[in-house]
Design a protein around this motif. Structure first.
Motif, PDB file in Angstrom:
ATOM      1  N   GLY A 227       0.886  -1.251   0.043  1.00 47.29           N
ATOM      2  CA  GLY A 227      -0.118  -0.140  -0.116  1.00 47.29           C
ATOM      3  C   GLY A 227       0.786   1.406   0.010  1.00 47.29           C
ATOM      4  O   GLY A 227       0.404   2.363   0.461  1.00 47.29           O
ATOM      5  N   GLN A 228       2.053   1.063  -0.333  1.00 49.96           N
ATOM      6  CA  GLN A 228       3.105   2.268  -0.524  1.00 49.96           C
ATOM      7  C   GLN A 228       3.464   2.739  -1.611  1.00 49.96           C
ATOM      8  O   GLN A 228       3.319   2.149  -2.865  1.00 49.96           O
ATOM      9  N   THR A 229       4.227   3.876  -1.818  1.00 51.81           N
ATOM     10  CA  THR A 229       4.867   4.318  -3.076  1.00 51.81           C
ATOM     11  C   THR A 229       6.474   4.386  -2.884  1.00 51.81           C
ATOM     12  O   THR A 229       6.688   4.135  -1.728  1.00 51.81           O
ATOM     13  N   SER A 230       6.844   4.533  -4.059  1.00 51.41           N
ATOM     14  CA  SER A 230       8.607   4.462  -3.699  1.00 51.41           C
ATOM     15  C   SER A 230       9.073   5.822  -2.961  1.00 51.41           C
ATOM     16  O   SER A 230       9.512   5.627  -1.848  1.00 51.41           O
ATOM     17  N   ALA A 231       8.246   6.747  -2.867  1.00 46.09           N
ATOM     18  CA  ALA A 231       8.495   7.855  -2.203  1.00 46.09           C
ATOM     19  C   ALA A 231       8.071   7.630  -0.630  1.00 46.09           C
ATOM     20  O   ALA A 231       9.142   8.196  -0.035  1.00 46.09           O
ATOM     21  N   ARG A 232       6.851   7.238  -0.527  1.00 50.81           N
ATOM     22  CA  ARG A 232       6.690   6.745   0.967  1.00 50.81           C
ATOM     23  C   ARG A 232       7.776   5.858   1.616  1.00 50.81           C
ATOM     24  O   ARG A 232       8.153   6.173   2.745  1.00 50.81           O
ATOM     25  N   TRP A 233       8.129   4.738   0.667  1.00 49.62           N
ATOM     26  CA  TRP A 233       9.052   3.987   1.154  1.00 49.62           C
ATOM     27  C   TRP A 233      10.580   4.661   1.436  1.00 49.62           C
ATOM     28  O   TRP A 233      10.881   4.339   2.548  1.00 49.62           O
ATOM     29  N   GLN A 234      10.859   5.641   0.716  1.00 49.73           N
ATOM     30  CA  GLN A 234      12.110   6.383   0.953  1.00 49.73           C
ATOM     31  C   GLN A 234      12.222   6.963   2.290  1.00 49.73           C
ATOM     32  O   GLN A 234      12.921   6.940   3.262  1.00 49.73           O
ATOM     33  N   VAL A 235      10.968   7.541   2.448  1.00 53.12           N
ATOM     34  CA  VAL A 235      10.770   8.633   3.704  1.00 53.12           C
ATOM     35  C   VAL A 235      10.807   7.635   4.941  1.00 53.12           C
ATOM     36  O   VAL A 235      11.595   7.806   5.990  1.00 53.12           O
ATOM     37  N   LEU A 236       9.919   6.516   4.798  1.00 54.25           N
ATOM     38  CA  LEU A 236       9.855   5.612   5.917  1.00 54.25           C
ATOM     39  C   LEU A 236      11.162   4.965   6.370  1.00 54.25           C
ATOM     40  O   LEU A 236      11.494   4.807   7.447  1.00 54.25           O
ATOM     41  N   ALA A 237      11.790   4.563   5.064  1.00 50.06           N
ATOM     42  CA  ALA A 237      13.281   3.792   5.272  1.00 50.06           C
ATOM     43  C   ALA A 237      14.043   5.034   5.888  1.00 50.06           C
ATOM     44  O   ALA A 237      15.083   4.398   6.696  1.00 50.06           O
ATOM     45  N   ALA A 238      14.242   6.268   5.714  1.00 49.01           N
ATOM     46  CA  ALA A 238      14.994   6.935   6.178  1.00 49.01           C
ATOM     47  C   ALA A 238      14.791   7.261   7.898  1.00 49.01           C
ATOM     48  O   ALA A 238      15.628   7.450   8.759  1.00 49.01           O
ATOM     49  N   ALA A 239      13.458   7.244   8.165  1.00 48.05           N
ATOM     50  CA  ALA A 239      13.210   7.238   9.465  1.00 48.05           C
ATOM     51  C   ALA A 239      13.509   5.962  10.272  1.00 48.05           C
ATOM     52  O   ALA A 239      13.990   6.083  11.401  1.00 48.05           O
ATOM     53  N   ASN A 240      13.572   4.950   9.636  1.00 48.38           N
ATOM     54  CA  ASN A 240      14.277   3.660   9.973  1.00 48.38           C
ATOM     55  C   ASN A 240      15.488   3.716  10.280  1.00 48.38           C
ATOM     56  O   ASN A 240      16.108   3.138  11.125  1.00 48.38           O
ATOM     57  N   HIS A 241      16.219   4.338   9.201  1.00 54.15           N
ATOM     58  CA  HIS A 241      17.680   4.306   9.538  1.00 54.15           C
ATOM     59  C   HIS A 241      18.191   5.124  10.847  1.00 54.15           C
ATOM     60  O   HIS A 241      19.185   4.314  11.374  1.00 54.15           O
TER      61      HIS A 241
END
Length: 153
Positions: free
Chosen positions: A39-53
């Motif tokens: 249920g995500q997009t590439s852009a949402r995935w990038q921001v979520l992954a950054a927050a997880n980093h």
């Protein structure tokens, strides 16, 4: 008409830049395909992954991703509204809250990451580890040079 002709190395750099831009488009499209089942997009995935980093502010994430802060803010606010990230106080900056993934966000990332591993393993095997490391080093060098020069023409 251009009054300054390009050198052979200038032509080579222009070809690299065009290739990298085309690659970025393909990577975004493939990222959307990998993220869509969650249920995500590439852009949402990038921001979520950054927050997880690491816990980071929206501005920090935007700098890391090379994106506009306003765009990252809009996505982060959507992720927060959907319960995938939470904002926490930032001990370094009172107004710039830190993004932290929630358990729901971590589960979404794990789901996407499992699909991404299959995809990257297959592509990596087709291209070869050594060629990929060389390409990564070149792109990293170009990024560093652009930062050093302030990205001025």
């Amino acid at each position: 008409m251009n009054s300054t002709p390009r050198t052979p190395s200038g032509d080579a750099f222009a070809e690299l830049a065009i290739s990298v831009l085309r690659l970025a488009g393909h990577l975004t499209s493939e990222g959307d395909k990998l993220a869509r089942p969650s249920g995500q997009t590439s852009a949402r995935w990038q921001v979520l992954a950054a927050a997880n980093h690491a816990p980071m502010s929206v501005a920090d994430a935007a700098r890391m991703l090379g994106l506009a802060r306003q765009g990252v803010q809009r996505i982060a606010d959507l992720l927060e509204a959907e319960g995938m990230i939470a904002y926490r106080d930032n001990p370094v900056h009172q107004r710039a809250k830190l993004m932290i993934p929630t358990p729901k966000g971590e589960a979404v990332l794990a789901d996407i990451s499992s699909r991404q591993a299959v995809w990257t393993n297959a592509l990596g095997a087709d291209i070869g580890e050594e060629r990929l490391k060389q390409a990564t080093a070149l792109v990293s060098d170009v990024i560093a040079l652009l930062k050093e020069r302030g990205a001025q023409p």
